[in-house]
Motif scaffolding. Structure first.
Motif, PDB file in Angstrom:
ATOM      1  N   GLU A 214     -14.239  10.386 -15.892  1.00  0.00           N
ATOM      2  CA  GLU A 214     -14.030   9.172 -14.444  1.00  0.00           C
ATOM      3  C   GLU A 214     -14.760   8.696 -14.517  1.00  0.00           C
ATOM      4  O   GLU A 214     -15.249   7.438 -14.131  1.00  0.00           O
ATOM      5  CB  GLU A 214     -12.607  10.264 -13.771  1.00  0.00           C
ATOM      6  CG  GLU A 214     -11.013   9.995 -13.962  1.00  0.00           C
ATOM      7  CD  GLU A 214     -10.446   8.785 -14.689  1.00  0.00           C
ATOM      8  OE1 GLU A 214     -10.523   7.708 -14.169  1.00  0.00           O
ATOM      9  OE2 GLU A 214     -10.286   8.992 -15.420  1.00  0.00           O
TER      10      GLU A 214
ATOM     11  N   LYS B 145     -15.985   6.042 -16.821  1.00  0.00           N
ATOM     12  CA  LYS B 145     -15.581   4.822 -16.931  1.00  0.00           C
ATOM     13  C   LYS B 145     -16.052   3.455 -15.647  1.00  0.00           C
ATOM     14  O   LYS B 145     -16.124   2.731 -15.807  1.00  0.00           O
ATOM     15  CB  LYS B 145     -13.933   4.650 -16.371  1.00  0.00           C
ATOM     16  CG  LYS B 145     -13.089   5.473 -18.131  1.00  0.00           C
ATOM     17  CD  LYS B 145     -11.710   6.200 -17.678  1.00  0.00           C
ATOM     18  CE  LYS B 145     -11.341   6.326 -18.715  1.00  0.00           C
ATOM     19  NZ  LYS B 145      -9.730   6.670 -18.208  1.00  0.00           N
ATOM     20  N   GLN B 146     -16.497   4.460 -14.689  1.00  0.00           N
ATOM     21  CA  GLN B 146     -16.171   3.919 -13.472  1.00  0.00           C
ATOM     22  C   GLN B 146     -17.759   3.032 -13.585  1.00  0.00           C
ATOM     23  O   GLN B 146     -18.675   1.502 -13.133  1.00  0.00           O
ATOM     24  CB  GLN B 146     -16.019   5.131 -12.344  1.00  0.00           C
ATOM     25  CG  GLN B 146     -17.116   3.567 -10.845  1.00  0.00           C
ATOM     26  CD  GLN B 146     -18.381   4.559 -10.056  1.00  0.00           C
ATOM     27  OE1 GLN B 146     -18.781   4.878 -10.833  1.00  0.00           O
ATOM     28  NE2 GLN B 146     -17.893   4.201  -9.111  1.00  0.00           N
TER      29      GLN B 146
END
Lengths: 523, 523
Positions: free
Chosen positions: A484, A487-488
């Motif tokens: 996560e 991805k950010q």
């Protein structure tokens, strides 16, 4: 790599800030597309898998680094990037890799130990077995006590234990308070940023100097092997080099780094006069078919007839340490910059300026890849003799602080950029990234740009377990990566690069640094 | 060892509590002496050093356990204890120890792995090298897919990763709130205590059953070696046994446990169809010169003409797992009970009742040492045929929950004891110990006493990193011990034992358990 870097604030043209802030435009439609591609079609973990698990440890000029470089070139080709290639940045030296690593205590009882040869040291090339000699050297005058005693011995220094019971979490994120502190950073309020205290640096240097003297002494005394202390705990240890990568480096003794628990046990036993016997079998290989260093470079050409000659760069170092697969240092950053160009290319965003990605090498030995590249393309930081490309670069964005998501950006004291980056971060406030700090940060490749007056930036990233578990350790594996977070980071990296590529003007610069005067009193 | 134990509250005589509380006396002068000796002249860390670093891993019937037992007997002699000896408790089986443990990945690149043979498995006895085969078995019907395919192969099962980024501290202490919850535990409020949920137990059992089926299958299919998943992270893994210690156990395959990171990397590579090659060299040794099990026993004789025939016992298990030196499980408890008797003996406290210390063995395989001892001395829990010594025992105090200091005591549902222990803990409130809970706790040797209706108690100890880093792991080393905590525990242990030894009456008992009826429907 993390290093200490003194803050130097530069002069800036007062009043510019507000003007920029009002004019700054962000194409929110494009940002949405980037965000959608990065969240819902991400390849960042696949990329990270190939850079870590598949390629292996990526010490400078090792086979693992070549594997990763070749895979990156191939990937860039497949994604349709322009002219992906390995670009020589200069002479590095020998690569090095481990072919066998075994160490166990055999007396007073058998226990295998966690450890590995230190980088660029030779191996034993056969199984050796012998008692360990504990050497207690606090100052130069202590060496004489051991003269004539180390021949053929496995030796180790007495060092205090650094092991603590884990009442603090290994990993953390920046709190709102931390970030507010960073945002409030200014000439008048410079306390917010200092990774290492001067005392810590001094102690570190004193230890390193003593370790080097000890190595030299052991070599002269013809010891068989040095065991050195792997800082860390509960099975994690921090690695480092025990010899030079220079092709003409003096020969060294085999040297192994051993996890803190296994090291401290030997100290306790030896201090109680209980003999400790080890068996060790290591083999290391110097890779010297090509001593040059290479970066991987590829482009998405600009589409504006005039601006396409200008360049926005993004990059991360691809090299790592050797005892794991360098997942957070720095496959993470490499995967993010690769994913960012993949996103931009796959969305066919038609940047006005040319976007150029760089995967550096030999960052861990001194930012060599990026420094070589900057010198070849932009100019010499010592003389400040600039090359024509210097004028054409808008900005360089770097990522090298682990797997943590982006919380904002360091401006390296460039006040004119603050309102621009503040605006650019607005769409990402709900992803936790909104802090712009005047503070600089050091230890990685944006410094090569900054040193030449080029806008070079590193993002603020959540620390996670970078300093406790991952950075330069035997446990910097794929498992340490947070999908996560990566991805950010990929989305924000892509957005910053895209914004820079389509912006009307280039990113405003700080004043040019002065040419370095020759230091007096040294050659 | 920690196990699940169902709470069973026993009947008690109402009204006794208050009477006891008023009568209960504590000799504060003696308590002060104990505290002074335990704080300012402690030997607990020296004892722990000899039990761990010097003796080595102490798996049942291994050389390491014998080393520790012999050292304990010698220490008791030196301290002037009476009749220190190793006392046979029955037949155990074979000891086992590792003589060589090496495992590395050799393709796609070289990296040494953290791991070791599983207890009581055979070694490879030479270096073997081969590709790994990943086996995906979710249910019984999946086995058939692999029939005829495993011959000569190194095999491993596909298991999900349990690795998490460390946002929670490894170690913790009980908060005031936690302790208040324990203190408020009653028949009506039993929710406070449950280490494992029924679902977790069911899942654990299902996994264990499947692992055993898999072992059997691999043996029949003539695989070369099994690699199994070492739960844990960042270099710490939890160990277990892969075969039986019975002298007539069926032969098994060599089996190695590998740290989670190194195991999961192989899974990821194999799932991407990238061959993984390993080289492995292990040697294990069965110790079968004496298959019997022994506890170490010693006494400080009572001085009261009448009461000296009565006994107060304290104990801890001395055996451990094998991948480290069992520091918190349970050299810690052993060192504390040894230090407690050392304190009492060195202060020449002249207990009325006889004090007897026991260092159990084979606790890890099922409380065998203490069960054997209890059966020989006190009676048979199945038939409830009691021996004369049953009447003579006042109480047994156990320590086996790691290095954490004592915060109070579990009464195993014995309500009559609450006011007594509450009074005894009063002098230790300022050392953090004041909680008396009706809750019981399981998983260790006081259960052997409790099962026969004898007052057997385990103290409440701060958890520290017992469940995350130390208990049964390769990192349960001396470094995990907290000197301050162990000093505190030694003092309180000494005080409880002394108070029991000089108390007017024996410790009140719960009602005797009933003889176990033969279970119907099973042999």
């Amino acid at each position: 790599m993390k290093r200490v870097y003194k803050l130097t604030l530069f002069l800036f043209v007062a009043g510019l800030s507000t003007a920029f802030a009002q004019d700054e435009k962000v194409d929110l439609e494009v940002i949405d597309k980037i965000r959608n591609e990065g969240m819902n079609n991400s390849k960042v973990m696949d990329i990270a898998f190939y850079l870590t698990d598949v390629s292996g440890p990526r010490l400078s000029n090792s086979t693992g680094l070549k594997n990763a470089q070749n895979w990156a070139v191939e990937s860039f080709k497949q994604w349709g990037l322009t002219n992906p290639h390995k670009e020589e940045w200069g002479e590095f030296g020998r690569g090095w890799e481990i072919e066998k690593s075994y160490i166990a205590m055999t007396k007073p009882y058998y226990q295998v130990m966690i450890g590995s040869p230190k980088a660029w040291t030779t191996g034993t090339n056969k199984q050796i077995k012998g008692n360990v000699m504990l050497v207690k050297i606090k100052s130069d005058s202590d060496f004489v006590k051991y003269a004539g005693q180390l021949k053929g011995k496995i030796v180790m220094m007495d060092v205090p234990s650094t092991i603590k019971i884990g009442f603090e979490a290994d990993a953390k994120r920046y709190t709102d308070e931390d970030l507010a502190k960073m945002a409030s950073y200014s000439d008048e309020n410079p306390a917010a940023k200092d990774t290492y205290s001067p005392k810590m640096i001094q102690e570190y240097r004193a230890r390193a100097a003593m370790a080097n003297k000890f190595r030299e002494f052991c070599l002269n005394e013809k010891a068989a092997l040095i065991i050195s202390y792997g800082r860390g705990n509960t099975g994690t240890y921090f690695t480092s080099n025990g010899a030079s990568y220079a092709v003409d480096a003096k020969p060294t003794l085999p040297e192994m780094e051993v996890s803190a628990e296994h090291y401290q046990r030997m100290i306790r036993l030896l201090n109680a006069n209980i003999p400790v016997e080890l068996e060790i079998d290591t083999k290391t290989r110097f890779v010297q078919d090509d001593l040059k260093g290479y970066n991987v470079i590829a482009e998405i050409p600009g589409t504006d007839p005039v601006l396409k000659d200008e360049v926005v760069m993004l990059g991360a170092h691809l090299d790592s340490w050797f005892a794991a697969t360098g997942a957070t240092d720095n496959a993470a950053g490499s995967a993010v910059v690769m994913e960012a160009v993949r996103i931009i290319k796959s969305l066919d965003l038609k940047p006005k300026r040319t976007i150029r990605i760089a995967l550096w090498s030999s960052e861990e030995q001194g930012l060599f890849g990026s420094r070589g590249y900057v010198k070849q393309h932009f100019g010499d930081k010592t003389t400040m003799a600039l090359l024509p490309e210097h004028e054409k670069l808008s900005a360089y964005y770097n990522l090298d602080n682990g797997t943590g998501k982006i919380r904002g950006i360091y401006t390296q004291g460039n006040k004119t950029i603050v309102p621009i980056f503040t605006k650019w971060l607005e769409p990402f406030a709900n992803l936790g990234a909104s802090t712009v700090t005047l503070s600089n940060t050091g230890g990685t490749d944006h410094l090569s740009y900054d040193a030449l007056g080029l806008p070079g930036f590193q993002f603020i990233q959540d620390e996670m377990d970078y300093n406790t578990r991952t950075h330069h350790t035997n446990m910097d594996t794929y498992d340490r990566l947070s999908a996560e977070d990566l991805k950010q980071a990929s989305i924000i990296m892509a957005a910053f690069v895209y914004n820079t590529a389509v912006r009307e003007a280039k990113i405003p610069r700080k004043e040019l640094p002065k040419a370095q005067e020759k230091a007096t009193g040294s050659k």
